[in-house]
Design a protein around this motif. Structure first.
Motif, PDB file in Angstrom:
ATOM      1  N   THR A 101      20.733  28.771  -2.944  1.00  0.00           N
ATOM      2  CA  THR A 101      19.739  29.469  -4.087  1.00  0.00           C
ATOM      3  C   THR A 101      20.498  30.073  -5.290  1.00  0.00           C
ATOM      4  O   THR A 101      21.465  30.522  -4.993  1.00  0.00           O
ATOM      5  CB  THR A 101      18.820  30.360  -3.594  1.00  0.00           C
ATOM      6  N   THR A 131      15.282  22.843  -8.778  1.00  0.00           N
ATOM      7  CA  THR A 131      14.126  22.410  -8.217  1.00  0.00           C
ATOM      8  C   THR A 131      14.500  21.925  -6.816  1.00  0.00           C
ATOM      9  O   THR A 131      15.418  21.143  -6.515  1.00  0.00           O
ATOM     10  CB  THR A 131      13.340  21.331  -8.944  1.00  0.00           C
ATOM     11  N   GLN A 132      13.651  22.526  -5.784  1.00  0.00           N
ATOM     12  CA  GLN A 132      13.846  22.316  -4.316  1.00  0.00           C
ATOM     13  C   GLN A 132      15.130  22.469  -3.846  1.00  0.00           C
ATOM     14  O   GLN A 132      15.830  21.748  -3.015  1.00  0.00           O
ATOM     15  CB  GLN A 132      13.404  20.837  -4.058  1.00  0.00           C
ATOM     16  N   ASN A 133      16.130  23.269  -4.636  1.00  0.00           N
ATOM     17  CA  ASN A 133      17.358  23.704  -4.259  1.00  0.00           C
ATOM     18  C   ASN A 133      18.330  22.529  -4.346  1.00  0.00           C
ATOM     19  O   ASN A 133      19.494  22.516  -3.744  1.00  0.00           O
ATOM     20  CB  ASN A 133      17.294  24.118  -2.868  1.00  0.00           C
ATOM     21  N   THR A 134      18.014  21.620  -5.066  1.00  0.00           N
ATOM     22  CA  THR A 134      19.068  20.500  -5.340  1.00  0.00           C
ATOM     23  C   THR A 134      19.001  20.261  -6.818  1.00  0.00           C
ATOM     24  O   THR A 134      18.139  20.084  -7.467  1.00  0.00           O
ATOM     25  CB  THR A 134      18.775  19.259  -4.494  1.00  0.00           C
ATOM     26  N   ARG A 151      23.912  22.402  -3.391  1.00  0.00           N
ATOM     27  CA  ARG A 151      22.780  21.924  -2.908  1.00  0.00           C
ATOM     28  C   ARG A 151      22.306  22.526  -1.564  1.00  0.00           C
ATOM     29  O   ARG A 151      23.233  23.124  -0.779  1.00  0.00           O
ATOM     30  CB  ARG A 151      23.219  20.171  -2.270  1.00  0.00           C
ATOM     31  N   GLY A 152      20.932  22.810  -1.501  1.00  0.00           N
ATOM     32  CA  GLY A 152      20.353  23.558  -0.424  1.00  0.00           C
ATOM     33  C   GLY A 152      20.450  24.859  -0.569  1.00  0.00           C
ATOM     34  O   GLY A 152      19.799  25.791   0.318  1.00  0.00           O
ATOM     35  N   GLN A 166      17.974  28.206 -11.041  1.00  0.00           N
ATOM     36  CA  GLN A 166      17.503  27.651  -9.948  1.00  0.00           C
ATOM     37  C   GLN A 166      17.233  26.244  -9.916  1.00  0.00           C
ATOM     38  O   GLN A 166      16.316  25.950 -10.711  1.00  0.00           O
ATOM     39  CB  GLN A 166      16.351  28.461  -9.312  1.00  0.00           C
TER      40      GLN A 166
END
Length: 183
Positions: free
Chosen positions: A8, A32-35, A5-6, A30
């Motif tokens: 890349t 979406t939105q790093n989570t 989470r958070g 990857q």
């Protein structure tokens, strides 16, 4: 390789150098939105939907694209850290087969209560490394132990390591254990 989470895809690929994975083809999706999903992995599964199903589908697409290239599942290794480790464990348990290995760095199966009816197949001695710190702010030791037990029951050869006082990171000893699986 599945990022936390958070983080890349690029950041988890940095682990490849430490693992001596230069001869491997690396895939790192990857989120979406790093989570991968919004709530804790210990939350009731509906709280992480539909993102969880979407993340599992993405991993399935990656694995299937590798298999479609004629690569045996025994030559597929999956690695993840934290949220990525949880997603890796959940995907593998739902799609168990003889993989090359699973590297679950600080993670466990997803859900407030585990629904073992979702777990299909057999690992056929797939080597699994599962680790965590004690305590870990995000991953309780009890879930790591429960995950290891379920994977063993599904035929995995599990190496479990719990590190007293370890922060939420990956230690050199964990890297060394992972290298042995990749070798």
């Amino acid at each position: 390789m599945v990022h936390g989470r958070g983080a890349t895809a690029e950041s988890i690929l940095g682990l490849a150098d430490d693992l001596y994975a230069a001869d491997f083809s690396l895939f790192a999706p990857q989120a979406t939105q790093n989570t991968w999903y919004p709530a804790s992995f210990m939350a009731p599964v509906p709280q992480n939907q539909p993102a969880l199903d979407s993340a599992l589908a993405l991993l399935n697409e990656v694995v299937n694209s590798i298999l479609e290239q004629g690569i045996s599942s025994r030559n597929i290794y999956m690695a993840g850290f934290s949220q990525g480790a949880c997603l890796t464990a959940e995907y593998a348990a739902r799609n168990a087969k003889p993989y090359g290995g699973l590297l679950i760095f600080t993670g466990g199966l997803i859900g407030q209560r585990l629904d073992t009816s979702q777990y299909m197949g057999m690992f056929e001695a797939t080597p699994v490394l599962i680790t965590t710190g004690d305590p870990d702010l995000h991953v309780p030791v009890s879930r790591v132990e429960e995950t290891a037990k379920i994977m063993e029951e599904m035929g995995a050869s599990v190496t479990k390591r719990i590190y007293p006082g370890r922060p939420h990171t990956i230690l050199q000893e964990e890297i060394n254990l992972a290298r042995a699986i990749l070798a």
